[in-house]
Enzyme design. Sequence first.
Site: not given
Ligand SMILES: NCCCC(=O)O
Length: 243
Positions: A116, A219, A221
């Site tokens: 992520c 994710h 995991e």
């Molecule tokens: N930018 C951090 C990872 C999660 C998101 O993009 O919201």
Amino acid sequence: MTEKRPVIGITLDLEDGGEGQYSRFKWYAMRENYMSAVSTAGGLPIALPLFPQLCADYMPLLDGLIITGGAFDIDPTLYGETHVHPTINLRPRRTQAEAAYLAAALQRDMPVLGICGGMQLIAVALGGSLIQHIPEECPIALPHEQPNPRDEASHSVTITPNTLLARCTANRTRIGVNSSHHQAVKTPGRGLINAVAEDGIIEGIEDPAHSFCLGVQWHPEFGIDPADKALFKAFIQAAGDSA
Ligand SMILES: NCCCC(=O)O
């Protein structure tokens, strides 16, 4: 004699603390399934504190590095943009420490898995850039902040054949993934795109200049698809091979 497990450093989040939290003072945090995914795949997980000054001391202890995700964003100035979208939430101390761990790992060609926000950091380190807020920059995109629980899939991704990610996932071409992000990789810099969502949002990148430097936007995991467990297995294997 039992075989030595590859030691995998996993970056921690840092919470400010407050009433009703674990502590009123600053506290480190990590979702448990990062550690259990590594352990189940045969690795020995250890948590990495946000001490960039100690990064060189940690490196000889590690065989692989996981850069985790979190509810914070990378400073757009790090990818050459002066505009900062109002939804952006910065954690400079965390970004600085994770960038230091990443640079040190890549310098040693240590296997790295970015998850992520960790994938987004890899993209920026490779000279790439980010979409600062998907709903605004890509209004026709799928909802990438899924309303259903994160241990369920919300959309599929297509894996690019003949990539490290394809090899790690037994040449699967399409898998279901969870989705919890408001940003995404816009350009992968020196990296290669290895997975894309149906709406064109980049879901995975890798750097062919390293033995194993791979990031995914979802994710794994949570282990929703067998490909997620296969990815962790392949990463731990690579860490063991490089030990
Ligand atoms: N930018 C951090 C990872 C999660 C998101 O993009 O919201």
